[in-house]
Structure formats: C-alpha cells, structure tokens
Design an enzyme around this catalytic site. Structure first.
Site, mmCIF file in Angstrom:
data_model
loop_
_atom_site.group_PDB
_atom_site.id
_atom_site.type_symbol
_atom_site.label_atom_id
_atom_site.label_comp_id
_atom_site.label_asym_id
_atom_site.label_seq_id
_atom_site.Cartn_x
_atom_site.Cartn_y
_atom_site.Cartn_z
ATOM 1 N N SER A 307 0.839 -1.202 0.000
ATOM 2 C CA SER A 307 0.000 0.000 0.000
ATOM 3 C C SER A 307 0.866 1.241 0.000
ATOM 4 O O SER A 307 2.005 1.227 0.493
ATOM 5 C CB SER A 307 -0.904 0.025 1.234
ATOM 6 O OG SER A 307 -0.138 0.299 2.399
ATOM 7 N N ASP A 308 0.327 2.338 -0.548
ATOM 8 C CA ASP A 308 0.973 3.622 -0.301
ATOM 9 C C ASP A 308 0.898 3.881 1.207
ATOM 10 O O ASP A 308 0.034 3.352 1.914
ATOM 11 C CB ASP A 308 0.293 4.739 -1.085
ATOM 12 C CG ASP A 308 1.230 5.913 -1.332
ATOM 13 O OD1 ASP A 308 2.230 6.038 -0.605
ATOM 14 O OD2 ASP A 308 0.962 6.710 -2.241
ATOM 15 N N CYS A 309 1.819 4.695 1.693
ATOM 16 C CA CYS A 309 1.996 4.773 3.136
ATOM 17 C C CYS A 309 0.801 5.397 3.837
ATOM 18 O O CYS A 309 0.370 6.496 3.492
ATOM 19 C CB CYS A 309 3.289 5.514 3.440
ATOM 20 S SG CYS A 309 4.710 4.514 2.953
ATOM 21 N N GLY A 311 -2.100 4.274 3.617
ATOM 22 C CA GLY A 311 -3.241 4.212 2.716
ATOM 23 C C GLY A 311 -4.453 3.546 3.326
ATOM 24 O O GLY A 311 -5.595 3.897 3.001
#
Length: 792
Positions: A307-309, A311
């Site tokens: 995941s994007d951080c 997210g």
C-alpha cells in the site's frame, strides 16, 4: 545490515541490529549482511541447521513456507507492515521495508539514514529531466549505479534492500506537483523508462533471463508506483486522500495502467504499490480485480503488492469506504491481494480480522510467503557474494558523480537560440542573475537524499569566466523587486547576461499542485527589466519540474536563447555550464507539452478524461489528444547543429488472413469517411506476430558533433472518431559526428504500435492506411503502411 548488537530498527535508520544482546555478548558483537549465518545464530544461542528456511538446498517457496509455518498468528501479523518486528526465537531480525531511490538514494522513509560515516549519496537529476534525454541506456545505467550505492549502504547498515521507486504515473495534467518525479505524459515513454530503470536497479548480471522468475536473484528490489490513475495531490479543494478518479475503461487501458503492465511483464519488477485515490468509487488497495485479478494473475507479478503509506488509514478515516471499521478494511485489502501495508492498520486489526473469521489465515500466509520469497531473492537471507565487497568506495564514487553530470547534460533542452548566440566562447564578462543563479538544494527536487557535493551554477560559471552575481530575488517566490536594481546593474556592464529562474518545492511538489503555468511572483518582471537594460545577449535558464508559459521570453528579441534544465541534480551547475559553453551539444526533448497559460482556465484538474469533453467544452490532454496552440510541443528541442532524415522500408503493407473465428469489429468513423469492409479486429483474436521494419539514415548537416533523438510516431487511419492524433511507438538516441551519416534500424510489433482502444475498452487493430512518422517539427520523414484483412 545485521548485527548481534541489536534487534531494533530505529525510525531514523534501517540498520538491523540486536541491542538486546550487547550486554550478553559484549565485544563479540559484529555486523552481518544476511540472516542465515551460522556464527550469527550461534551467538543467539540457536542452531541454524534446525531451521529449514535457512537450508539453501530447498527452493525459496519451500523455505518461505517453512518460515511462515513456524510463526504464531500474532507473529505473522507483526511482519505484515513496513516496520516488520522480526521473531527472536527464529533468529529473524526486524526489517524496515520503506526505502526510496527515485533519482539517487533518498533519506525519505525510515529504511535509509545518513550520518558521519555516510554523509551523502549521488543525487542525479529528477526523473523528468533524465527522461528528456530519451536514452534507454542512460536510464538503465542510472538504475544500476543507484542500486550499487544502495547495496553498499545496506552492507554498511544504512539502508534496506527494498526501494519503492520509480514513480510511473502518466502525467495527465502538468499542474500536478509530482510531474518532476515522472517520465512525462506519454504512456509508451513512461513504460520504456520503467522497464529500463527497473532492470538497472534489479538485474544481477547473467541472471536476467532465467526461466524461474520466482528464484531470479535481484541486486535490490524495485517497486513501480502508484497504481493507478493517480496524478492529483492537492488542487484547490481537491485532495488525493478523498479524490475519486472517475476514469473510463478506455483511458485506464490505453494510458493509466499501460506503464504498470510493461513494468511487470517486461521489467519483471518485484513490487507494485497501490495508490491513495479511489478509482470509480473503489480504493485500488481494496480492489481484488486490480490487485489479484490484473497484477497477480493477468500480468504474473513475481513479488509483492504494498500500500501507499498509511493508505489503509485513508480508506477508513478519510474515504469512509463502505463505512468499514479497521477490522473490516484490513480483511478486504488482504483478500484483494495486498501483501504488505506501509502503516500500522494490519498490526492494529489483522489479528482480530482472522480470529473473527473475516479473512482466512491462509491469505496472511500467502502474503507473507510473497514477501519472504522476495527477501530471499535479494540475498537478505543468504547474501549475494558479488555484492559483499561494496562499501564506502562505491558511494559518491568519481564515475557516479560524472554520471550525474552526464545525465543532466543529456536531458537539458535548448528551446531558443536566435543568431546562434549559444554556445558562448569562454572569457566573456558574464552577469549571472536570478533566484536560481546560485541554486543548490533546489536542483535536487523531490524525493532526494543528501548529495555528495552541490555544484551551483555560480560555482561552475565562476570557474570558467569573469562572473558578476546578483540574485534579483531572494528565492523562487520573488515576492518583491527589492533586489532588481542589483541584477540590472550587473546586466548593464556584462557582455552576456544569464538569468536563472523557475520553481522550487514550495511551488510544485508532493502535496503541492499548481494553479497556473506562470513563473512565480515577480520573476517575469525581473526577466523583462534585466533584458531591457542588458548590454549584450540574454540567456534565460529555467529550472522547473514541468511546463511554464514563457511566451513573453520566446517572442522577446532581447532574449536570445532559452534552456530548460529541469531540476538537474547535484552536478547541475557543471552540466548547465557544459551546455552553455559548448562542451556538450544539447539534445534533450520535452517529455510534456508546454501549454499556454489559459489552458488551466479551460478545464479543471479533476477532470480525468484524456479526450476532449465536448459537452463541457473541455479540450483534450497531452499531445495525443490536444490540438491547440502551445508554447512548446511535446518532443521539442533544438541542437547546435542540424540533422536531416531519409527513411527506407521494404514493407508498405500488412496482409492478415482471418479465419472463421476472427470477427470484424465496428469502428466509429466521421460521416465523410468511407468505412472499410472489415474496420478492425480484436488484438486478443490475433497472433500479433507481424512487425513494422524500416531504416532511418540520419545525417548531421551542420558543423558540430551532436546527438539526435529519433522519435517514431504512428498516426491512425483518418476519420476514426475519438482516437489519438498520434502516439509514440519507439525512439532512439543516436550520436552523429558533423558531416557523417548514421543508419538506425527499427523493428516494432505491429499490433502494439498501431492499436487503438475503443470506448468500450477493446484493443483493436484498425484496417486502412496508417502513417509511420519519424521526427516532427524541424525534421521528419514518413511513409504509409496499409493494413488489410482477408477472409480465407
């Protein structure tokens, strides 16, 4: 780096240590570069031979399965986030997954840190400028050198082995603050950069073409991000955390996911990061169709999805997706195929999700196996002998610093050169003015680390000639004219005036989208006033991550030359001076369209359509769909010499015999256009083994050696409604000595190069007369290629 001195991974560093054991082992503490070292296990009071996951005779899959099977549920959960806790009783240390290497090793993220031992690493130009070189060999070399420095930092305990780079989002709208991190607006170019940069980062020499990709060793792990349709951060009231990208299947297939497919299929990238934004109402990190269905099953990813951080926090707290709780949300993302979370929601709630039956522990096992197979491939468990000797000598090495200079030179774009004022002859009295004339930190842009050494324009030019410096403005905001008089005075008495202007990270960056295409503050007025009083030629140098409307300078006869230099990295000063004084002949090309200022008034940044939206009066986006006037078009760039092209091919038609199972598909044509009897056929219904082949003879008809970018476009048959104007299908940079001719051969797959995507998402090969064009603007050569369908 592993050490028997500590288990903790500090938030400031990625060094894997064992502080818990300093007292117990004292002077025996030492550093290790991989987990499965017998002496390391002995110091921990463990017998390494009792752990099958350290048995090199087994496959990585078998070893990862053994490791995961030994963990309790809670231990598994604690390994599923970017700050994995490790398992002491198994000899498994903590690991920080988050490191960045976009254009050099960055200190953004806890996986990397700099200190007195390693004070910096080579900072290369931002990606948008390196892309302007249009040189695949350069892109791969940059990846190779960056990974060498990253691996050396790992050996010294200052980095991990998993780097969440590159950013391969296509720039739909150049107001996006992260344009500088990308390869621009063309999906083919972005994909080409991704494949070559990833190969440079990851490939271990001699193992590029192994048959079992799950066991292919990697120098480091790369991650293509942000999947998908992400290109807006903070524009007016629109925020990336809540933005719902309403995207047609046509644009998704043709533009937004195309580079990711190539990154996985051709680059064999070992990780993909899903983005914050929703796509048609669904967060990508929660979408099983996009993750398991496409990345894992259709494209066959050999690696992990992250995941994007933070997210997942966004999904629950900002988007309120399905009104899910933490427990529900983590269950859905794990089921969708998210292997690793950058954040803490997995550790907060995944244990409860499994125990309450919302998700199977099997899904967690599957995710952990994916990430541990990857760590085995990068040598985290066994090491890779070829890289064990990398150390301080391999960080900020002389050839790496020279590569930073070369990359910047190759990307610099000459936009104007009236009366061939450039290159300058050394020895002239030069006024160096403007807010970026003494730029240092500005030159390294977004996602940068600490450079080896800045070389500002002022330093570089002062080493060559007699320089008078006046800043004109304190910084890029240029909020007043207090220092204009000093700049004007310098210009009055100089033989040449060079004005350095542009943006910085306060104007375009992550979290900062632009609202206009103008120079910030009073910079335009500074340029006009300095140019008006200058006693000699004026050269304008623009530092920016994207386009700026400088029509006023383009049309001003007192401004003789214009250079766009992007954010050129730590060696930017040298690179600019090399071009200005003719040590290097510029050959860069613009990777984005430079729109006129009023373009931003024609459509909102939040409109996702690439094609014109006629009912709303919105124009198209990118060179593929925008046919209005521009300051400078995509692919534009001049040289100190001139080139001519001639094109030869023996193949002017492609004849395809269809069987009874291959159906003709309808294509919308304009009313005045005759529709072919078989307008198109689905690519999925064909073998697609036909090629387009031709040779281009490039002659340098000038007096200066130089490099030329041969940009190849395909233009679809006329009259097809809603398709692209043209599209890049290939390019090659070629060096040609003055007076010489070089011959370049091209061979490209016909289906990929001539395809269109219709409004239902079908990829089609249309029949009729296609045009293959090499070059544009000042030089071009083209021929017609006929596609015919015949029934047996």
């Amino acid at each position: 780096m592993l050490s028997v001195a500590s288990w903790a991974v500090s938030t400031q560093q990625s060094r894997l240590l064992m502080d818990d054991f300093v007292g117990e082992y004292g002077d025996l503490a030492k550093n290790y570069t991989h987990v499965c070292d017998e002496s390391r296990y002995a110091l921990l009071g463990l017998d390494m031979k009792s752990f099958a996951f350290c048995d090199k005779s087994l496959s990585y899959e078998e070893r990862a399965k053994d490791l995961v099977s030994r963990m309790t549920l809670q231990e598994k959960v604690m390994q599923s986030v970017h700050t994995a806790s490790g398992v002491r009783r198994l000899g498994l240390p903590e690991y920080s997954w988050w490191s960045e290497a976009l254009h050099g090793i960055s200190n953004l993220g806890p996986g990397v840190f700099f200190d007195e031992t390693i004070p910096g690493a080579t900072s290369f130009p931002t990606v948008i400028l390196s892309t302007a070189a249009f040189n695949q060999t350069l892109w791969k070399t940059l990846g190779r050198v960056i990974s060498t420095e990253g691996r050396a930092m790992y050996n010294l305990g200052h980095a991990g082995l998993t780097f969440w780079s590159p950013n391969i989002n296509v720039v739909r709208d150049t107001r996006w603050g992260r344009t500088q991190e990308t390869s621009g607006e063309d999906p083919f170019v972005v994909g080409e950069f991704a494949v070559n940069f990833v190969r440079g980062l990851q490939d271990v020499e001699g193992t590029e073409n192994v048959t079992d990709l799950n066991s292919r060793p990697l120098k480091v792990s790369s991650c293509c991000k942000h999947y998908a349709a992400y290109d807006i951060d903070s524009w007016l009231t629109v925020d990336r955390h809540t933005f719902d990208a309403r995207v047609s299947e046509q644009d998704m297939k043709e533009t937004f996911v195309s580079p990711f497919e190539r990154c996985v299929r051709e680059g064999d990238v070992s990780s993909v990061m899903c983005s914050f934004n929703k796509i048609n109402g669904i967060p990508p990190c929660s979408d099983p169709r996009l993750l398991k269905g496409v990345i894992r099953d259709e494209w066959d990813l050999h690696g992990y999805i992250v995941s994007d951080c933070y997210g997942l926090e966004v999904i629950v707290d900002n988007q309120n997706y399905l009104n899910d709780s933490k427990v529900d949300a983590v269950a859905k993302t794990l089921q969708a195929g998210l292997d690793l979370e950058c954040g803490h929601y997995y550790t907060d709630a995944l244990n409860e999700s499994v125990l309450t039956g919302k998700v199977s522990q099997y899904e967690l096992d599957r995710a952990l196996k994916n990430i541990y197979v990857l760590l085995m491939r990068v040598g985290y468990f066994d090491g890779i002998p070829a890289y064990e000797s990398l150390g301080l000598k391999d960080i900020c090495a002389a050839d790496h610093i020279e590569l930073a200079r070369e990359a910047a030179r190759q990307g610099i774009v000459l936009l104007k050169n009236d009366y061939e004022v450039l290159p300058l002859k050394p020895g002239k009295k030069i006024a160096l003015v403007g807010p970026h004339a003494n730029a240092t930190e500005v030159m390294i842009g977004n996602y940068a680390g600490l450079p080896c050494k800045y070389v500002s324009p002022l330093e570089a030019f002062s080493a060559i000639g007699n320089v008078k410096y006046a800043m004109g403005c304190l910084d890029a905001s240029c909020s007043n004219d207090t220092y204009f008089s000093e700049a004007k005075e310098a210009a009055k008495y100089a033989e040449v005036t060079i004005i350095f202007v542009g943006t910085d990270l306060s104007i375009e960056a992550e979290f900062v989208d632009r609202v206009d295409f103008l120079l910030p503050g009073n910079q335009t007025e500074l340029i006009k006033q300095v140019a008006e009083v200058s006693s000699g030629p004026v050269i304008l140098v623009v530092l920016s991550g994207s386009n700026i409307d400088i029509t006023f300078a383009k049309t001003n006869p007192r401004i003789s030359a214009i250079l766009w230099v992007g954010f050129p990295g730590e060696q930017g000063g040298h690179a600019i001076a090399d071009v200005v004084f003719g040590k290097y002949n510029p050959g860069g090309r613009l990777p984005v369209t430079w729109y006129e200022a009023d373009y931003v008034d024609m459509l909102p940044m939040s409109s996702m359509s690439l094609r014109p939206v006629d009912e709303l009066g919105y124009p198209g986006r990118t060179y593929k769909f925008f046919d209005g006037s521009t300051v400078y078009p995509f692919g534009y760039g001049m040289s100190y010499t001139k080139f001519s092209y001639s094109l030869a091919t023996s193949k002017i038609s492609i004849d395809i015999d269809l069987n009874k199972f291959q159906k003709c598909r309808t294509v919308a044509y304009t009313e005045d256009q005759k529709v072919p009897s078989c307008p198109a056929v689905l690519l999925d219904d064909m073998s697609c083994d036909d090629t387009i082949e031709f040779e281009v003879a490039v002659t340098n008809v000038g007096k200066v050696d130089g490099s030329e970018v041969l940009m190849v476009y395909s233009i679809p048959p006329s009259g097809i409604v809603g398709t692209h104007i043209k599209q890049v299908i290939g390019f090659q940079k070629v060096f040609v000595a003055a007076g010489d001719t070089e011959r370049v051969k091209f061979s490209m797959n016909a289906c990929k190069s001539l395809r269109i995507v219709d409004n239902t998402g079908y990829s089609l090969l249309p029949s009729g007369s296609h045009t293959i064009r090499v070059g544009d603007y000042s030089n071009s050569a083209s021929y017609s290629l006929q596609v015919n369908y015949n029934y047996n």
